[in-house]
Design a protein around this motif. Structure first.
Motif, PDB file in Angstrom:
ATOM      1  N   UNK A   1       0.810  -0.990  -0.320  1.00 29.11           N
ATOM      2  CA  UNK A   1       0.164  -0.055  -0.391  1.00 29.11           C
ATOM      3  C   UNK A   1       1.153   1.366   0.097  1.00 29.11           C
ATOM      4  N   UNK A   2       2.159   1.342   0.620  1.00 24.76           N
ATOM      5  CA  UNK A   2       2.559   2.254   0.665  1.00 24.76           C
ATOM      6  C   UNK A   2       3.692   2.884  -0.529  1.00 24.76           C
ATOM      7  N   UNK A   3       4.194   1.457  -1.673  1.00 23.50           N
ATOM      8  CA  UNK A   3       4.523   1.637  -3.454  1.00 23.50           C
ATOM      9  C   UNK A   3       3.094   2.817  -3.497  1.00 23.50           C
ATOM     10  N   UNK A   4       2.067   1.971  -3.210  1.00 21.49           N
ATOM     11  CA  UNK A   4       0.646   2.774  -4.696  1.00 21.49           C
ATOM     12  C   UNK A   4       1.132   3.956  -3.537  1.00 21.49           C
ATOM     13  N   UNK A   5       0.748   4.294  -2.437  1.00 20.14           N
ATOM     14  CA  UNK A   5       0.675   6.085  -2.660  1.00 20.14           C
ATOM     15  C   UNK A   5       1.620   6.360  -2.824  1.00 20.14           C
ATOM     16  N   UNK A   6       2.561   6.269  -2.534  1.00 16.96           N
ATOM     17  CA  UNK A   6       3.669   6.976  -2.422  1.00 16.96           C
ATOM     18  C   UNK A   6       3.909   7.985  -4.379  1.00 16.96           C
ATOM     19  N   UNK A   7       4.331   8.917  -4.110  1.00 21.17           N
ATOM     20  CA  UNK A   7       4.113   9.547  -4.852  1.00 21.17           C
ATOM     21  C   UNK A   7       5.669   8.997  -6.352  1.00 21.17           C
ATOM     22  N   UNK A   8       5.110   9.350  -7.518  1.00 22.64           N
ATOM     23  CA  UNK A   8       6.506   8.129  -8.526  1.00 22.64           C
ATOM     24  C   UNK A   8       7.576   9.700  -8.653  1.00 22.64           C
ATOM     25  N   UNK A   9       7.680  10.844  -8.296  1.00 27.71           N
ATOM     26  CA  UNK A   9       8.665  11.650  -7.993  1.00 27.71           C
ATOM     27  C   UNK A   9       8.556  12.121  -6.421  1.00 27.71           C
ATOM     28  N   UNK A  10       9.771  12.049  -6.317  1.00 28.08           N
ATOM     29  CA  UNK A  10      10.153  12.993  -4.952  1.00 28.08           C
ATOM     30  C   UNK A  10      10.784  14.536  -5.457  1.00 28.08           C
ATOM     31  N   UNK A  11      10.078  15.343  -4.544  1.00 25.32           N
ATOM     32  CA  UNK A  11      10.749  16.721  -4.578  1.00 25.32           C
ATOM     33  C   UNK A  11      11.040  16.683  -3.161  1.00 25.32           C
ATOM     34  N   UNK A  12      10.972  15.723  -2.318  1.00 22.79           N
ATOM     35  CA  UNK A  12      11.732  16.596  -1.139  1.00 22.79           C
ATOM     36  C   UNK A  12      12.756  17.377  -0.862  1.00 22.79           C
ATOM     37  N   UNK A  13      14.054  16.758  -1.388  1.00 26.46           N
ATOM     38  CA  UNK A  13      14.726  17.253  -1.662  1.00 26.46           C
ATOM     39  C   UNK A  13      15.493  17.457  -2.899  1.00 26.46           C
ATOM     40  N   UNK A  14      15.972  18.089  -3.055  1.00 33.36           N
ATOM     41  CA  UNK A  14      17.479  19.060  -4.750  1.00 33.36           C
ATOM     42  C   UNK A  14      18.671  19.022  -4.953  1.00 33.36           C
ATOM     43  N   UNK A  15      19.373  18.793  -5.686  1.00 33.47           N
ATOM     44  CA  UNK A  15      20.649  19.763  -5.167  1.00 33.47           C
ATOM     45  C   UNK A  15      20.972  20.704  -6.635  1.00 33.47           C
ATOM     46  N   UNK A  16      21.722  21.106  -6.124  1.00 38.77           N
ATOM     47  CA  UNK A  16      21.873  22.122  -6.822  1.00 38.77           C
ATOM     48  C   UNK A  16      23.426  22.593  -6.633  1.00 38.77           C
ATOM     49  N   UNK A  17      24.023  22.410  -8.636  1.00 37.38           N
ATOM     50  CA  UNK A  17      25.149  23.159  -8.096  1.00 37.38           C
ATOM     51  C   UNK A  17      25.515  24.077  -9.627  1.00 37.38           C
TER      52      UNK A  17
ATOM     53  N   UNK B   1      36.893  36.698  -6.664  1.00 32.49           N
ATOM     54  CA  UNK B   1      37.145  34.904  -6.420  1.00 32.49           C
ATOM     55  C   UNK B   1      36.086  34.348  -7.104  1.00 32.49           C
ATOM     56  N   UNK B   2      36.565  32.783  -7.485  1.00 37.10           N
ATOM     57  CA  UNK B   2      35.651  31.592  -8.997  1.00 37.10           C
ATOM     58  C   UNK B   2      35.187  31.014  -7.573  1.00 37.10           C
ATOM     59  N   UNK B   3      34.290  30.585  -7.571  1.00 36.29           N
ATOM     60  CA  UNK B   3      33.281  29.584  -6.807  1.00 36.29           C
ATOM     61  C   UNK B   3      32.804  28.033  -7.732  1.00 36.29           C
ATOM     62  N   UNK B   4      32.879  27.397  -6.890  1.00 38.60           N
ATOM     63  CA  UNK B   4      32.561  25.635  -7.258  1.00 38.60           C
ATOM     64  C   UNK B   4      31.074  25.413  -6.220  1.00 38.60           C
ATOM     65  N   UNK B   5      30.111  25.335  -6.544  1.00 39.19           N
ATOM     66  CA  UNK B   5      29.281  25.306  -5.208  1.00 39.19           C
ATOM     67  C   UNK B   5      27.929  24.458  -5.812  1.00 39.19           C
ATOM     68  N   UNK B   6      27.900  23.607  -4.152  1.00 42.50           N
ATOM     69  CA  UNK B   6      27.314  22.011  -4.084  1.00 42.50           C
ATOM     70  C   UNK B   6      25.770  22.107  -3.112  1.00 42.50           C
ATOM     71  N   UNK B   7      25.103  22.133  -3.519  1.00 40.51           N
ATOM     72  CA  UNK B   7      24.348  22.888  -2.623  1.00 40.51           C
ATOM     73  C   UNK B   7      22.624  21.357  -2.274  1.00 40.51           C
ATOM     74  N   UNK B   8      22.186  21.752  -1.439  1.00 39.56           N
ATOM     75  CA  UNK B   8      21.393  19.962  -0.826  1.00 39.56           C
ATOM     76  C   UNK B   8      20.330  21.255  -0.432  1.00 39.56           C
ATOM     77  N   UNK B   9      19.238  20.667  -1.711  1.00 45.04           N
ATOM     78  CA  UNK B   9      17.660  21.990  -0.208  1.00 45.04           C
ATOM     79  C   UNK B   9      16.006  20.655  -0.153  1.00 45.04           C
ATOM     80  N   UNK B  10      15.654  21.265   0.725  1.00 40.39           N
ATOM     81  CA  UNK B  10      14.529  20.791   1.110  1.00 40.39           C
ATOM     82  C   UNK B  10      13.381  21.401   0.836  1.00 40.39           C
TER      83      UNK B  10
END
Length: 148
Positions: free
Chosen positions: A14-30, A43-52
């Protein structure tokens, strides 16, 4: 005890059927950044971010990476907490950042950082400006980002 295993199996299915197909819980940003640290250097930067997602258009996350400070070829490690609002109807974003930067080769290794950013946000790509303070002087920069 005999009913426990089938019940757990039914709950899992039931959890698999109810769960959304795509997770918007967390995103990664480069991201890539080019900054002018006023009276200091570029200054020049390379950045990695994680957002919820926090609520509605608001998200909260962390941003970290590596920064090359051109005057003296010093290296910095930005560590920021990010509060971001993506206003999808207008295609813009607004964000606030705060946190320490570890700068190696410039005396004090730990420096305070606080900034305000805004710009244009597409489905995945973004471009914007960030204005803030990196101890001991103001900083202004351009940001390019891509969200996965």
């Amino acid at each position: 005890m005999k009913l426990l295993r089938p019940s757990l199996g039914v709950l899992l299915a039931a959890g698999f059927f109810v769960a959304p197909m795509r997770s918007d819980a967390a995103t990664v940003r480069v991201g890539l950044g080019a900054d002018y640290w006023i009276d200091q250097s570029a200054a020049f930067s390379f950045l990695l971010g994680v957002e919820g997602r926090l609520a509605g258009p608001l998200s909260i996350g962390a941003r970290f990476g590596a920064s090359l400070i051109t005057d003296g070829n010093d290296v910095g490690i930005p560590l920021d907490l990010v509060l971001r609002a993506n206003i999808a109807s207008a295609g813009v974003y607004v964000e606030g950042l705060v946190g320490p930067w570890i700068v190696m080769g410039r005396g004090d290794a730990l420096r305070a950082h606080a900034a305000f950013g805004f710009g244009l946000q597409g489905k995945a790509a973004s471009i914007g400006v960030e204005v803030g303070y990196l101890d001991p002087d103001p900083v202004i920069g351009l940001r390019l980002g891509y969200k996965f």
